[in-house]
Design a protein around this motif. Structure first.
Motif, PDB file in Angstrom:
ATOM      1  N   THR A  12      -2.580  -0.703   3.428  1.00  0.00           N
ATOM      2  CA  THR A  12      -3.760  -1.086   2.666  1.00  0.00           C
ATOM      3  C   THR A  12      -4.789   0.034   2.718  1.00  0.00           C
ATOM      4  N   ILE A  13      -5.251   0.474   1.557  1.00  0.00           N
ATOM      5  CA  ILE A  13      -6.281   1.498   1.488  1.00  0.00           C
ATOM      6  C   ILE A  13      -7.626   0.833   1.206  1.00  0.00           C
ATOM      7  N   THR A  14      -8.654   1.258   1.924  1.00  0.00           N
ATOM      8  CA  THR A  14      -9.998   0.748   1.704  1.00  0.00           C
ATOM      9  C   THR A  14     -10.993   1.903   1.739  1.00  0.00           C
ATOM     10  N   LYS A  15     -12.126   1.703   1.104  1.00  0.00           N
ATOM     11  CA  LYS A  15     -13.157   2.728   0.986  1.00  0.00           C
ATOM     12  C   LYS A  15     -14.499   2.107   1.325  1.00  0.00           C
ATOM     13  N   ARG A  23       1.038  12.114   2.147  1.00  0.00           N
ATOM     14  CA  ARG A  23       1.773  12.438   3.365  1.00  0.00           C
ATOM     15  C   ARG A  23       2.861  13.452   3.053  1.00  0.00           C
ATOM     16  N   GLN A  24       3.211  14.223   4.070  1.00  0.00           N
ATOM     17  CA  GLN A  24       4.267  15.202   3.927  1.00  0.00           C
ATOM     18  C   GLN A  24       5.094  15.237   5.204  1.00  0.00           C
ATOM     19  N   ALA A  25       6.366  14.939   5.063  1.00  0.00           N
ATOM     20  CA  ALA A  25       7.298  14.994   6.168  1.00  0.00           C
ATOM     21  C   ALA A  25       7.986  16.347   6.178  1.00  0.00           C
ATOM     22  N   PRO A  26       8.502  16.785   7.324  1.00  0.00           N
ATOM     23  CA  PRO A  26       9.182  18.079   7.393  1.00  0.00           C
ATOM     24  C   PRO A  26      10.309  18.185   6.370  1.00  0.00           C
ATOM     25  N   GLY A  27      10.306  19.262   5.603  1.00  0.00           N
ATOM     26  CA  GLY A  27      11.337  19.481   4.603  1.00  0.00           C
ATOM     27  C   GLY A  27      11.198  18.650   3.347  1.00  0.00           C
ATOM     28  N   LYS A  28      10.134  17.885   3.241  1.00  0.00           N
ATOM     29  CA  LYS A  28       9.929  17.027   2.078  1.00  0.00           C
ATOM     30  C   LYS A  28       8.697  17.452   1.287  1.00  0.00           C
ATOM     31  N   GLU A  29       8.647  17.022   0.043  1.00  0.00           N
ATOM     32  CA  GLU A  29       7.483  17.284  -0.792  1.00  0.00           C
ATOM     33  C   GLU A  29       6.347  16.347  -0.415  1.00  0.00           C
ATOM     34  N   ARG A  30       5.132  16.809  -0.631  1.00  0.00           N
ATOM     35  CA  ARG A  30       3.971  15.961  -0.436  1.00  0.00           C
ATOM     36  C   ARG A  30       4.021  14.804  -1.423  1.00  0.00           C
ATOM     37  N   GLU A  31       3.711  13.615  -0.955  1.00  0.00           N
ATOM     38  CA  GLU A  31       3.738  12.449  -1.825  1.00  0.00           C
ATOM     39  C   GLU A  31       2.478  11.618  -1.673  1.00  0.00           C
ATOM     40  N   LEU A  32       2.085  11.016  -2.771  1.00  0.00           N
ATOM     41  CA  LEU A  32       0.937  10.119  -2.769  1.00  0.00           C
ATOM     42  C   LEU A  32       1.341   8.797  -2.146  1.00  0.00           C
ATOM     43  N   VAL A  33       0.591   8.366  -1.163  1.00  0.00           N
ATOM     44  CA  VAL A  33       0.845   7.107  -0.480  1.00  0.00           C
ATOM     45  C   VAL A  33       0.024   5.983  -1.092  1.00  0.00           C
ATOM     46  N   ALA A  34      -1.265   6.226  -1.256  1.00  0.00           N
ATOM     47  CA  ALA A  34      -2.171   5.225  -1.792  1.00  0.00           C
ATOM     48  C   ALA A  34      -3.399   5.906  -2.362  1.00  0.00           C
ATOM     49  N   ALA A  35      -4.032   5.269  -3.330  1.00  0.00           N
ATOM     50  CA  ALA A  35      -5.244   5.806  -3.929  1.00  0.00           C
ATOM     51  C   ALA A  35      -6.189   4.668  -4.250  1.00  0.00           C
ATOM     52  N   ILE A  36      -7.471   5.009  -4.367  1.00  0.00           N
ATOM     53  CA  ILE A  36      -8.482   3.994  -4.607  1.00  0.00           C
ATOM     54  C   ILE A  36      -9.586   4.573  -5.483  1.00  0.00           C
ATOM     55  N   SER A  37     -10.089   3.767  -6.408  1.00  0.00           N
ATOM     56  CA  SER A  37     -11.135   4.216  -7.314  1.00  0.00           C
ATOM     57  C   SER A  37     -12.483   4.270  -6.606  1.00  0.00           C
ATOM     58  N   TRP A  38     -13.469   4.805  -7.289  1.00  0.00           N
ATOM     59  CA  TRP A  38     -14.776   5.073  -6.694  1.00  0.00           C
ATOM     60  C   TRP A  38     -15.421   3.865  -6.030  1.00  0.00           C
ATOM     61  N   ASN A  39     -15.243   2.697  -6.637  1.00  0.00           N
ATOM     62  CA  ASN A  39     -15.870   1.485  -6.120  1.00  0.00           C
ATOM     63  C   ASN A  39     -14.874   0.549  -5.439  1.00  0.00           C
ATOM     64  N   GLY A  40     -13.641   0.995  -5.289  1.00  0.00           N
ATOM     65  CA  GLY A  40     -12.629   0.187  -4.640  1.00  0.00           C
ATOM     66  C   GLY A  40     -12.029  -0.897  -5.504  1.00  0.00           C
ATOM     67  N   ALA A  41     -12.403  -0.938  -6.775  1.00  0.00           N
ATOM     68  CA  ALA A  41     -11.929  -1.997  -7.657  1.00  0.00           C
ATOM     69  C   ALA A  41     -10.452  -1.856  -8.005  1.00  0.00           C
ATOM     70  N   ASN A  42      -9.946  -0.631  -7.988  1.00  0.00           N
ATOM     71  CA  ASN A  42      -8.557  -0.381  -8.342  1.00  0.00           C
ATOM     72  C   ASN A  42      -7.865   0.385  -7.233  1.00  0.00           C
ATOM     73  N   THR A  43      -6.642  -0.007  -6.940  1.00  0.00           N
ATOM     74  CA  THR A  43      -5.848   0.674  -5.928  1.00  0.00           C
ATOM     75  C   THR A  43      -4.446   0.930  -6.442  1.00  0.00           C
ATOM     76  N   TYR A  44      -3.806   1.902  -5.829  1.00  0.00           N
ATOM     77  CA  TYR A  44      -2.426   2.237  -6.142  1.00  0.00           C
ATOM     78  C   TYR A  44      -1.672   2.435  -4.834  1.00  0.00           C
ATOM     79  N   TYR A  45      -0.416   1.977  -4.802  1.00  0.00           N
ATOM     80  CA  TYR A  45       0.446   2.182  -3.645  1.00  0.00           C
ATOM     81  C   TYR A  45       1.811   2.656  -4.093  1.00  0.00           C
ATOM     82  N   SER A  46       2.387   3.570  -3.338  1.00  0.00           N
ATOM     83  CA  SER A  46       3.748   3.996  -3.635  1.00  0.00           C
ATOM     84  C   SER A  46       4.708   2.853  -3.331  1.00  0.00           C
ATOM     85  N   GLU A  47       5.872   2.899  -3.944  1.00  0.00           N
ATOM     86  CA  GLU A  47       6.859   1.855  -3.736  1.00  0.00           C
ATOM     87  C   GLU A  47       7.339   1.802  -2.287  1.00  0.00           C
ATOM     88  N   PHE A  48       7.197   2.893  -1.561  1.00  0.00           N
ATOM     89  CA  PHE A  48       7.676   2.949  -0.190  1.00  0.00           C
ATOM     90  C   PHE A  48       6.763   2.231   0.799  1.00  0.00           C
TER      91      PHE A  48
END
Length: 124
Positions: free
Chosen positions: A69-72, A38-63
């Motif tokens: 919840t990310i799903t694939k 996501r990118q807000a006005p005047g802010k740097e782009r930031e990773l919100v969430a990520a997920i591996s190919w099979n959905g076994a692993n996920t990552y979330y930002s502290e915010f």
């Protein structure tokens, strides 16, 4: 050609829930890792969430951890981001991205394909 199309962004009120979708085509969806940025006005782009190919692993930002919840869905070639307890600070353009590497990437430069984005606006 690879195409990622986000949808679902809209104006909502603080405390509301919202689900974003990313429809993918032109790639082997089941073999790639995916992320929401996501990118807000005047802010740097930031990773919100990520997920591996099979959905076994996920990552979330502290915010957003605990609220998003990310799903694939590899059968539908679709990535989702379920958001709850939305805050004004979540207001941003949300982008879907795909990484040809099947494992989670934590920096935007690792991702190979990007969608056009969908606007999420949270009123306070």
């Amino acid at each position: 050609q690879v195409l990622l199309v986000e949808s679902g962004g809209r104006l909502v009120q603080a405390g509301d829930s919202l689900t974003l979708s990313c429809a993918a085509s032109g790639l082997t969806f089941s073999s790639v890792s995916m992320g929401w940025f996501r990118q807000a006005p005047g802010k740097e782009r930031e990773l919100v969430a990520a997920i591996s190919w099979n959905g076994a692993n996920t990552y979330y930002s502290e915010f957003v951890k605990g609220r998003f919840t990310i799903t694939k869905d590899n059968a539908k070639n679709t990535l989702y981001l379920r958001m709850s307890s939305l805050k004004y600070e979540d207001t941003a353009v949300y982008y879907c991205a795909a990484d040809s590497n099947p494992f989670i990437g934590l920096v935007g430069s690792k991702y190979d394909y990007w969608g056009q984005g969908t606007q999420v606006t949270v009123s306070s």
